[in-house]
Design a protein around this motif. Structure first.
Motif, PDB file in Angstrom:
ATOM      1  N   PRO A 167       0.819  -1.194   0.000  1.00 14.22           N
ATOM      2  CA  PRO A 167       0.000   0.000   0.000  1.00 14.22           C
ATOM      3  C   PRO A 167       0.863   1.257   0.000  1.00 14.22           C
ATOM      4  N   THR A 168       1.912   1.245   0.777  1.00 12.17           N
ATOM      5  CA  THR A 168       2.772   2.416   0.877  1.00 12.17           C
ATOM      6  C   THR A 168       3.362   2.720  -0.491  1.00 12.17           C
ATOM      7  N   LEU A 169       3.801   1.705  -1.191  1.00 12.34           N
ATOM      8  CA  LEU A 169       4.379   1.902  -2.514  1.00 12.34           C
ATOM      9  C   LEU A 169       3.358   2.545  -3.433  1.00 12.34           C
ATOM     10  N   VAL A 170       2.125   2.054  -3.326  1.00 11.31           N
ATOM     11  CA  VAL A 170       1.081   2.582  -4.203  1.00 11.31           C
ATOM     12  C   VAL A 170       0.885   4.058  -3.946  1.00 11.31           C
ATOM     13  N   GLU A 171       1.009   4.451  -2.632  1.00  9.84           N
ATOM     14  CA  GLU A 171       0.813   5.850  -2.294  1.00  9.84           C
ATOM     15  C   GLU A 171       1.861   6.731  -2.978  1.00  9.84           C
ATOM     16  N   CYS A 172       3.006   6.159  -3.254  1.00 11.67           N
ATOM     17  CA  CYS A 172       4.119   6.959  -3.805  1.00 11.67           C
ATOM     18  C   CYS A 172       3.901   7.328  -5.257  1.00 11.67           C
ATOM     19  N   ILE A 173       2.856   6.734  -5.867  1.00  9.89           N
ATOM     20  CA  ILE A 173       2.691   6.938  -7.303  1.00  9.89           C
ATOM     21  C   ILE A 173       2.521   8.411  -7.628  1.00  9.89           C
ATOM     22  N   THR A 174       2.003   9.181  -6.709  1.00 12.36           N
ATOM     23  CA  THR A 174       1.712  10.591  -6.986  1.00 12.36           C
ATOM     24  C   THR A 174       2.943  11.459  -7.075  1.00 12.36           C
ATOM     25  N   CYS A 175       4.084  10.925  -6.772  1.00 15.50           N
ATOM     26  CA  CYS A 175       5.313  11.793  -6.692  1.00 15.50           C
ATOM     27  C   CYS A 175       5.651  12.391  -8.046  1.00 15.50           C
ATOM     28  N   SER A 176       6.331  13.523  -7.990  1.00 18.94           N
ATOM     29  CA  SER A 176       6.592  14.276  -9.219  1.00 18.94           C
ATOM     30  C   SER A 176       7.916  13.864  -9.880  1.00 18.94           C
ATOM     31  N   SER A 177       8.872  13.271  -9.093  1.00 20.29           N
ATOM     32  CA  SER A 177      10.231  12.971  -9.614  1.00 20.29           C
ATOM     33  C   SER A 177      10.191  11.794 -10.551  1.00 20.29           C
ATOM     34  N   SER A 178      10.717  11.981 -11.725  1.00 19.59           N
ATOM     35  CA  SER A 178      10.726  10.901 -12.709  1.00 19.59           C
ATOM     36  C   SER A 178      11.611   9.745 -12.244  1.00 19.59           C
ATOM     37  N   GLU A 179      12.724  10.104 -11.568  1.00 16.47           N
ATOM     38  CA  GLU A 179      13.643   9.071 -11.075  1.00 16.47           C
ATOM     39  C   GLU A 179      12.911   8.139 -10.124  1.00 16.47           C
ATOM     40  N   VAL A 180      12.213   8.791  -9.229  1.00 12.67           N
ATOM     41  CA  VAL A 180      11.484   8.009  -8.228  1.00 12.67           C
ATOM     42  C   VAL A 180      10.448   7.119  -8.940  1.00 12.67           C
ATOM     43  N   SER A 181       9.817   7.687  -9.912  1.00 17.05           N
ATOM     44  CA  SER A 181       8.757   6.941 -10.624  1.00 17.05           C
ATOM     45  C   SER A 181       9.332   5.675 -11.248  1.00 17.05           C
ATOM     46  N   SER A 182      10.506   5.824 -11.934  1.00 15.18           N
ATOM     47  CA  SER A 182      11.057   4.637 -12.600  1.00 15.18           C
ATOM     48  C   SER A 182      11.462   3.594 -11.577  1.00 15.18           C
ATOM     49  N   ALA A 183      11.991   4.025 -10.469  1.00 11.18           N
ATOM     50  CA  ALA A 183      12.392   3.090  -9.418  1.00 11.18           C
ATOM     51  C   ALA A 183      11.154   2.386  -8.850  1.00 11.18           C
ATOM     52  N   LEU A 184      10.078   3.204  -8.753  1.00 16.61           N
ATOM     53  CA  LEU A 184       8.842   2.686  -8.188  1.00 16.61           C
ATOM     54  C   LEU A 184       8.288   1.569  -9.100  1.00 16.61           C
ATOM     55  N   LYS A 185       8.447   1.857 -10.379  1.00 10.29           N
ATOM     56  CA  LYS A 185       7.991   0.866 -11.353  1.00 10.29           C
ATOM     57  C   LYS A 185       8.666  -0.464 -11.066  1.00 10.29           C
ATOM     58  N   GLU A 186      10.031  -0.364 -10.919  1.00 16.56           N
ATOM     59  CA  GLU A 186      10.806  -1.601 -10.715  1.00 16.56           C
ATOM     60  C   GLU A 186      10.413  -2.286  -9.422  1.00 16.56           C
ATOM     61  N   ALA A 187      10.082  -1.489  -8.459  1.00 17.04           N
ATOM     62  CA  ALA A 187       9.734  -2.065  -7.159  1.00 17.04           C
ATOM     63  C   ALA A 187       8.350  -2.757  -7.197  1.00 17.04           C
ATOM     64  N   LEU A 188       7.465  -2.157  -7.904  1.00 14.91           N
ATOM     65  CA  LEU A 188       6.108  -2.712  -7.917  1.00 14.91           C
ATOM     66  C   LEU A 188       6.011  -3.950  -8.809  1.00 14.91           C
ATOM     67  N   GLY A 189       6.872  -3.951  -9.839  1.00 16.24           N
ATOM     68  CA  GLY A 189       6.817  -5.059 -10.813  1.00 16.24           C
ATOM     69  C   GLY A 189       6.806  -6.447 -10.179  1.00 16.24           C
ATOM     70  N   PRO A 190       7.816  -6.748  -9.298  1.00 13.21           N
ATOM     71  CA  PRO A 190       7.927  -8.123  -8.801  1.00 13.21           C
ATOM     72  C   PRO A 190       6.711  -8.602  -8.011  1.00 13.21           C
ATOM     73  N   PHE A 191       5.929  -7.644  -7.487  1.00  6.70           N
ATOM     74  CA  PHE A 191       4.791  -8.088  -6.663  1.00  6.70           C
ATOM     75  C   PHE A 191       3.869  -9.032  -7.423  1.00  6.70           C
ATOM     76  N   LYS A 192       3.867  -8.885  -8.780  1.00  3.81           N
ATOM     77  CA  LYS A 192       2.933  -9.721  -9.557  1.00  3.81           C
ATOM     78  C   LYS A 192       3.187 -11.204  -9.325  1.00  3.81           C
ATOM     79  N   ASP A 193       4.478 -11.567  -9.075  1.00  2.80           N
ATOM     80  CA  ASP A 193       4.798 -12.989  -8.929  1.00  2.80           C
ATOM     81  C   ASP A 193       4.140 -13.586  -7.684  1.00  2.80           C
ATOM     82  N   PHE A 194       3.900 -12.681  -6.739  1.00  3.40           N
ATOM     83  CA  PHE A 194       3.287 -13.221  -5.513  1.00  3.40           C
ATOM     84  C   PHE A 194       1.761 -13.089  -5.508  1.00  3.40           C
TER      85      PHE A 194
END
Length: 1655
Positions: free
Chosen positions: A1615-1642
């Motif tokens: 949930p916390t990760l999802v909350e971060c989606i609103t951030c303005s920094s592109s760097e953060v966004s790309s990192a967030l993408k990578e972080a959220l990706g693996p969750f699909k496996d579980f």
């Protein structure tokens, strides 16, 4: 014959009948007819001539003649007839004879002048005939001895019965002549009518003169002389005696009162004859006559009387034998008139009176021909010979031939009136008389002296000396001498007075010559007779006459005063010796300077002075033998004359005309100029002729010259005026010509000349030196008999003055002395023999204050000696040569000479070496002789280095000399001497005997080392600007201290080399160990000296004596060496460091071996193999180790006290320290058996200290590599090598050694620390080399990094080999290694060098890879318990370093560095975590925490945006995570505790991520449009990346390994990760993408809970 007999018969017949035959002629005469008378007289004469007249006939004839006479007929015929009758036969006697004589007398007094004169002549002839008959009669009866009847007094004057007929006639005639002169009647000449006294006196004189024998042989006649003639003469003299001139002016001749010329003159003639012939008969009478004669010379007597009297005196003066008789009879008798003296004095007085009585001579000014005006100083010479004195001018005539008294006035028998005496006549006669007197006496005495000498010589030759004849001869000689002495004593005063007056007055050269000759002969005679006062008086007179008037000359004046005080009284008159007047009218021939102390005006010399000078020269030349002490006068005068004439000495002492140096120059006329060479020549000949003088006379001459020279020296004091060199020059000449007997005059001669040499006046000394050296050279060159070689005493005598000259301080004299030595060496060097010590003494008598040129000359002499004469001199002198050469080395005036003399010492040593055997034999002979002498005297033998053999002593003296030179103040000399000394010892030391080596070591080498050490330590540190002249001095030698340092270096090296090369020889000396200790002490003090050069050299020497110089060959390792020795290989060939031998030996040639054998007296023996030598060897090595230790300790001890700014007194140099450390390996080989832990510790301290020492900044460019090169300095290399050697030794050594491993590790680890923490040297402030501008920092710390790194490599290497060793385990080596590495690991980027931490990491990895298994193995023993925390800390410090990487690190670098970090983590995952059960739990926990930290805490704040993904050490975080997760979710969990740790770690990680995300969301919301801080964005990006990593890990992990709680935490993140989606920094966004990706496996439908299992 046929006719002769008949003629004789006819003659006899005619004679018998002559009366009848004559008768007719007589009758014819009776006719008085002139013609007939004439015819008859002629016939009678014919008969007479045929001797046919009998006695009777003769009587008749006389009677007839008488008648004719009375008739005055045919007077001349009568006289003729009488004469014929008396001369043709002897028949006329007695009365007839007397009648005939009377007849003649009568005819003498006729009126006819012709008759008178003829008669006078006839009377004279007849008187002669009478006496001739008597002489003939005596001749006939000569053989027949008759008894003479005694003369009966004067009882009867006619008592002549004893006389023979002719004698009787003569007696009667003489008696009557006396009667007639006395104006008495004759006894026999009956019929005399008239008679004159003058004629009577003439007849008496002629008889006395012609027939002295008659009176001397017949007493009757003698009686007549005494009784008749003498009283008669005295009586007749009386008017002359009483008369005084001027008392009677009457012109009429009054015979009684006034002297009557004819009588007086004839009386004087008679007196002359009486004295001449009958002096012996008439001693008393003659005394009266002579006294009268003297009185007649009185000034008050008439002129004519004085003239004839002086003529009479002259007659006496030409008869020296007569004069001698006077002297014997009167002067030598007591209470008798001193007749001889009076005669001489009267003559003198007479001459003086002629000058003094005013009316005799003419005043000079008026009537002197030519006049004094004309003959003055400018005019021509006075033409007529004359005397001139104080205004009186008396001409000089030629009165008689020399030696004969030809009288003028005594011969004027025809004059009745007194003649007028021409001016100057009396003077001339007196002058001749004086000269004849001198000539007669001197020639007579000299003849007799010569004859006497001849007789004595004959007696000596024939040895016919019986005692009686000896005594007789002696007595007669003594008497003769007494007479001669009396004669001279009686006459010299008068003669001198007269002669000196005449000499002064003489204006004629010839007269002057005669006077001088008289004075000269008298002087010579007095000399021969040993009459000193008169001799000196005559010589003084000549001397005074030679000098200008009133010339001040002390010798003469003192002599003259003695004479002047004697006034000679002559019959009441005082005769004063007249001193020369100055108003002589002589030609001036020279003007010059008087020889005085104070400069005076000029003085003039006249021609007469020069003439006198020539006489003086003549006197000295011909009569030198009799001069004795008067040489003084003669030479003093000559000296002054020579000075005035400006003669100066030349070569060999001969005088040459020269100019006076100062004052008005000498002025010489041409007249004297031509004379000068002659005078100079005579002067030289005069001294040449001294070779003919006997020894005593020669001594007189020398003494005179010496005292003259002393006067000249006195005068020359305190003035730089030209001194008089006459005496010195003549001493030289005299010495040179008397070389054959030089010994007798050498001492006074040389002694005096040496005094002259010390005179302050340069010219004076120069001549003194010239003379003394010329004499020495001549003396040595002269062919003496016996030769000098056989007459050592003479040779030394001659050379001694040369030595004495060394005491003279004047340089010019020493120069002369040394030049002479050089000449002597060149000419007589081969034959000096025993003179060598003396000559060498002279050469060696140099002092530093003498100036260069002197020393140079002396040195030339020495060079000549060394090059040419060593073989010819006695061997005992070789030591002196060494001393002398040494003294030249020590002089400080001329450096080149010092250096060359050292070269000479080398040449000398070479000579010793080549001629060793010959020298040894000579010296031993000499030694034996000396010892014998010493024993006899009971003294010990005194020579340097005594117990050593003499040849060795020679060497020792040489070494001692070189030793002195080795400590000379001048560096160049020291250097040269040192090199020479060590070279000689090296080259020729084999000649020395073993005992001598002992002296060499202790007295020479160690003594030298002591001196050098002392001088070096006290040397001045002041800078020397230049080396004299324009020589620049290198900065390494610009203080005395630095120059001494060089000497110390050379000396120490030399001694060490000797100890090294001669080790075997020295070890056989008893106290080698002691010597070794002393040498080591020297090495130590040098090594610790505060001078880099010295200290370094000391270590080089140390290495040399330890024989480290050459690397050890494998073949000669100890065991093999022993084996070789056993096999009989000589130890000489065994390698240096072999344990068996005492050291390295030189391989020597055979000859060398032989020589060694010869000198050491024993075969070389192989060194003993026993334990003893091994023990001794060990002692030596341990002694060396102690020295090394002390040196090392002192030199590496950091300076104490002070602040960092104080400059330490001394910091050892790198080369020194390197050398010091390089000694260790070699030294260690010899002491390893006893090497203890304690020793190792000591060693470690020193090594550490050495490495810690900084470099002075000015040396650093030469030592330090540039900073970028990672190279070790040689010192660091050495330190590591030393440790390596130890380590290897321990490695192969016994168990006991291995305990040392840890110590070595400890040491190395200390070095490793230097990489990060360079060592401190005391409180010294060092700058790091990189930031040191070389001119600012005093001291630069070395770059220790390469060293530390190399040490680290060694540690790793060693550890790999020794990890399992008990000691290594026990001593916690691994822990220490880790502890040490912690520092570079912790510093990481802060390390001085990047390579350090990298190496530290790789090393750690290597060590751990070996050490950890060991640690696990020994886990139970507890040995490693303390290691684990250390290790954990090390990991922590490295992986999470506090230092940041430098800004300029490239991305590639960074990735490389990250890879290293990764390697560490991998090591943890492979080597540590799998074995967790053997590892303490705490440690594992620490590791986990670390990994946890690593997985997130890896970002750095300084990254740029672009680099962020790289710089975040993602790889590292990943590995940490993976490891963490691997071990977190590992199903091999051995203990629940471990699992718990990993789970806890994971939950911590997740919780942390959650927090970061929450904070980020909140901040983003608050910030609005503003961007968030960079760090925060970076952090959130990292967290997001960590989450993605975690998801990956979870995916890979076995599901059963993951704990439920973990899952819950992971899902909670979503949930916390999802909350971060609103951030303005592109760097953060790309990192967030990578972080959220693996969750699909579980995301899958949940399975039943049971499947999840409980955990």
């Amino acid at each position: 014959d046929v006719f002769a007999e008949p003629v004789i018969h006819v003659q006899i017949a005619l004679k018998e009948n002559s009366s009848e035959v004559v008768q007719p002629f007589l009758m014819g005469c009776g006719t008085k007819e002139p013609k007939i008378t004439q015819l008859c007289l002629a016939a009678v004469q014919r008969l007479m001539t045929h001797e046919v007249v009998s006695e009777a006939a003769a009587g008749n004839i006389i009677n007839m003649l008488w008648q004719l006479m009375e008739n005055g007929l045919e007077e001349l015929k009568l006289l003729q007839t009488v004469l014929v009758l008396l001369t043709t036969n002897t028949v006329v006697h007695d009365e007839i004879l007397s009648k005939a004589i009377v007849l003649c007398f009568r005819l003498h007094f006729t009126k006819d002048n012709i008759t008178n004169n003829t008669a006078a002549a006839t009377v004279r002839q007849v008187v002669t005939v009478v006496f001739e008959r008597m002489v003939a009669e005596d001749e006939r009866f000569k053989g027949i001895v008759e008894q003479p009847t005694p003369v009966q007094g004067n009882t009867n004057r006619r008592s002549v019965s004893t006389l023979r007929p002719s004698a009787k006639d003569a007696y009667m005639l003489f008696q009557d002549l006396c009667q007639l002169v006395n104006a008495d009647a004759p006894y026999w000449l009956v019929g005399m009518t008239e008679m004159t006294r003058t004629f009577g006196l003439e007849l008496l004189e002629s008889v006395l003169n012609d027939f002295p024998g008659v009176f001397l042989q017949h007493q009757e006649f003698s009686f007549l002389l005494k009784e008749r003639v003498c009283p008669l003469v005295i009586k007749l003299f009386s008017p002359n005696i009483k008369f005084r001139q001027g008392s009677s002016s009457a012109a009429s001749p009054a015979p009684v009162e006034k002297p009557y010329f004819p009588i007086c003159m004839r009386l004087l003639r008679v007196v002359s004859v009486l004295i001449k012939h009958f002096y012996s008969l008439l001693v008393t009478e003659c005394e009266i006559f002579l006294s009268l004669l003297v009185k007649f010379l009185d000034g008050e007597k008439p002129q004519w009387l004085r003239a004839v009297a002086v003529e009479s005196v002259h007659r006496l003066c030409v008869q020296p034998h007569l004069l001698r008789s006077f002297c014997q009879s009167y002067d030598m008798k007591q209470h008798s008139t001193k007749v001889f003296r009076d005669i001489v004095n009267a003559l003198g007085s007479f001459i003086q009176s002629l000058f003094i009585v005013p009316n005799t001579g003419n005043p000079a000014a008026t009537n002197a021909p030519g006049g004094p005006g004309a003959g003055g100083q400018g005019g021509s010479l006075i033409t007529q010979a004359a005397f001139e004195y104080r205004g009186t001018w008396i001409p000089l005539m030629t009165v008689s031939v020399q030696g004969s008294a030809k009288a003028t006035y005594l011969e004027m028998l025809d004059k009745v009136e007194p003649p007028s005496i021409p001016e100057g006549y009396a003077m001339s006669v007196a002058f001749s008389a004086l000269l004849d007197l001198v000539r007669g006496i001197t020639s007579m005495i000299e003849r007799e002296l010569a004859k006497e000498e001849e007789e004595v010589a004959v007696h000596i030759c024939t040895n016919v000396y019986f005692l009686s004849t000896l005594l007789l001869t002696a007595v007669s000689l003594l008497e003769a001498h007494l007479v001669w002495e009396e004669m001279v004593s009686a006459c010299w005063c008068g003669l001198l007075a007269a002669l000196s007056l005449l000499l002064d007055a003489s204006t004629d050269e010839t007269a002057t010559e005669s006077i001088l000759k008289a004075e000269l002969t008298m002087a010579s005679l007095c000399g021969r007779l040993g009459l000193v006062t008169p001799r000196d008086a005559f010589i003084t007179a000549i001397c005074k006459a030679s000098l200008p008037p009133h010339y001040a000359l002390t010798v003469l004046s003192s002599n003259a005063t003695n004479l002047n005080n004697k006034a000679y009284s002559i019959q009441g008159q005082t005769v004063q010796i007249i001193s020369p007047s100055s108003e002589s009218h002589q030609q001036v021939v020279a003007v010059g300077q008087p020889l005085t102390v104070q400069p005076q005006g000029t003085v003039v010399l006249t021609a007469k002075n020069i003439q006198c000078m020539r006489t003086l020269l003549n006197l000295a030349h011909c009569h030198g033998a009799v001069l004795g002490t008067s040489w003084q006068l003669v030479l003093a005068t000559l000296q002054h004359l020579v000075w005035i004439l400006g003669l100066k000495p030349g070569v060999g002492g001969a005088l040459k005309p020269g100019r006076a140096v100062e004052g008005p120059s000498t002025v010489l006329t041409t007249a004297v100029m031509t004379d000068l060479p002659f005078i100079s020549n005579i002067l030289s000949r005069l001294f040449e002729s001294s070779q003919y003088l006997d020894d005593v006379s020669l001594h007189h001459l020398i003494n005179a010259l010496c005292s003259l020279s002393l006067e000249a020296m006195e005068m020359a004091y305190g003035t730089n005026k030209e001194p008089s060199l006459f005496a010195v020059a003549k001493l030289l000449e005299t010495g040179l010509v008397n070389m054959d007997r030089i010994e007798i005059l050498w001492r006074p001669l040389a002694g005096h000349l040496l005094e002259v040499c010390q005179h302050p006046n340069a010219r004076m000394r120069e001549w003194g030196a010239e003379a003394v050296t010329a004499l020495i050279k001549a003396g040595l060159a002269y062919k003496h008999n016996p030769p000098l070689a056989q007459n050592q005493r003479l040779q030394l005598l001659l050379l001694n003055p040369l030595k004495e000259l060394s005491n003279v301080l004047h340089a010019d004299i020493r120069q002369k002395q040394l030049e002479s030595v050089l000449q002597i060496l060149q000419s007589q060097g081969d034959s000096l023999g025993p003179g060598w010590p003396l000559v060498l003494g002279v050469i060696g008598a140099i002092r530093n204050d003498q100036g260069e040129s002197l020393i140079r000359t002396a040195f030339q002499c020495l060079q000549l000696v060394v090059t040419d004469f060593l073989p010819t001199m006695p061997c005992m002198c070789l030591q002196i040569v060494v001393d002398v050469a040494g003294s030249f080395g020590l002089q400080n005036q001329e450096l080149n000479i010092s250096l060359t003399s050292i070269g000479l010492l080398w040449n000398i040593s070479d000579y010793f070496f080549q001629r060793g055997e010959a020298i040894t034999q000579d010296l031993e002979r000499e030694e034996a002789a000396l010892q014998k002498q010493a024993r006899e005297k009971g003294e010990p033998l005194n020579r340097p280095f005594h117990p050593a053999p003499p040849f060795d002593c020679l060497w020792l003296c040489l070494y001692a000399k070189l030793g002195q030179l080795c400590v000379d103040p001048r560096p160049a000399v020291r250097k040269s001497a040192g090199q020479t000394m060590f070279s000689t010892i090296a080259a020729h030391g084999t000649l020395l005997q073993q005992s001598t080596w002992h002296i060499v070591v202790w007295k020479v080498l160690f003594h030298l080392l002591d001196c050098v050490r002392k001088s070096s330590t006290t040397a001045d540190k002041e800078k020397i600007e230049s080396g004299g002249g324009n020589i620049l001095i290198h900065h390494s030698r610009d203080t005395a201290e630095k120059q001494w340092a060089e000497t110390w270096v050379l000396t120490l090296a030399g001694v060490a080399r000797i100890f090294n090369t001669r080790r075997y020889l020295l070890q056989q000396l008893g106290d080698f160990f002691k010597a070794w200790e002393v040498l080591l002490d020297h090495i130590q003090s040098a090594a610790l000296s505060k001078n880099n050069e010295v200290s370094l050299a000391a270590l080089k020497s140390f290495q040399e004596i330890l024989q480290i110089g050459t690397p050890v060959k494998d073949s000669a390792m100890p065991t093999e060496a022993l084996a070789l020795a056993v096999m009989g290989v000589p130890p000489v060939l065994i390698d240096p460091l072999s344990a068996s031998g005492p050291g390295r030996h030189l391989l020597r040639s055979d000859s060398m071996l032989e020589r060694l054998t010869r000198y050491n007296g024993a075969e070389l023996q192989a060194p003993p193999q026993g334990e003893e030598s091994a023990l001794e060897d060990a002692a030596l090595w341990w002694s060396a180790w102690n020295t090394w230790y002390r040196t090392g300790t002192d030199s590496t001890r950091p300076p104490s006290g002070g602040t960092g700014t104080d400059r330490p007194s001394f910091v050892p140099s790198q080369p020194f320290l390197t050398a010091l450390v390089q000694i260790v390996p070699a030294l260690y080989q010899h002491i390893e058996t006893g090497f203890s832990m304690e020793d190792l510790r000591k060693l470690g301290v020193i090594l550490h200290g050495a490495v810690s020492i900084p470099i002075s900044s000015d040396a650093s460019p030469f030592i330090l590599p540039s900073y970028t090169e990672a190279v070790l300095t040689s010192l660091q290399e050495a330190v590591l090598t030393a440790l390596d050697v130890l380590q290897k030794a321990i490695c192969v050594g016994p168990e006991s050694l291995q305990v040392m491993y840890p110590a070595i590790f400890e040491q190395l680890l200390l070095f490793v620390e230097f990489s990060c923490k360079p060592p401190q040297y005391g409180k010294l402030e060092t700058k790091h080399v990189a930031n040191a501008k070389y001119n600012q920092a005093e001291w630069v710390a070395l770059n220790y990094v390469p060293f530390a790194e190399r040490s680290l490599e060694v540690v790793v290497d060693q550890y790999q080999k020794t990890a399992c060793h008990k000691a290594v385990i026990n001593e916690k080596v691994l822990q220490n290694i880790i502890k040490t590495l912690r520092m570079p690991l912790g510093l990481k980027y802060a390390c001085p060098s990047e390579s350090t931490w990298k190496l530290a990491v790789s090393s750690l990895l290597k060590v751990l890879s070996i050490g950890l298994p060991v640690a696990r193995q020994h886990a139970s023993s507890g040995m490693f318990e303390t290691m684990w925390p250390e290790l954990a800390n090390a990991f922590e410090d490295f992986l999470f370093t506090k230092s940041t990487p430098p800004d300029n690190v490239s991305i590639q670098e960074f990735q490389k560095n990250e890879a290293i970090d990764v390697e560490v983590v991998q090591l943890i995952s492979t080597e540590i975590l799998p074995f967790a059960n053997f590892i303490p739990k705490d440690f594992v926990g620490q590791i986990m925490t670390m990994l946890n930290k690593g997985s997130i805490h890896s970002q750095s704040s300084s990254f740029t945006e672009a680099e962020i993904d790289v710089r975040m050490r993602e790889e590292f975080s990943k590995v940490c995570f993976e490891t963490l997760l691997q071990f977190s979710f590992s199903n091999k969990v051995s203990t629940p505790q471990e699992g718990y740790i990993s789970r806890m770690a994971l939950s911590v990680l997740l919780k942390r991520s959650q927090d970061v995300l929450r904070r980020y969301v909140d901040d983003e919301r608050l910030s609005g449009r503003c961007p968030l801080p960079r760090q925060q964005v970076t952090e959130i990006i990292f967290v997001l990346k960590a989450i993605s990593t975690l998801m990956d890990s979870l995916k890979k992990t076995q599901p059963e390994n993951v704990d439920g709680t973990t899952w819950a935490q992971v899902i909670a993140l979503y949930p916390t990760l999802v909350e971060c989606i609103t951030c303005s920094s592109s760097e953060v966004s790309s990192a967030l993408k990578e972080a959220l990706g693996p969750f699909k496996d579980f995301m899958q439908p949940p399975v039943s809970r049971v499947q999840n299992g409980e955990s």
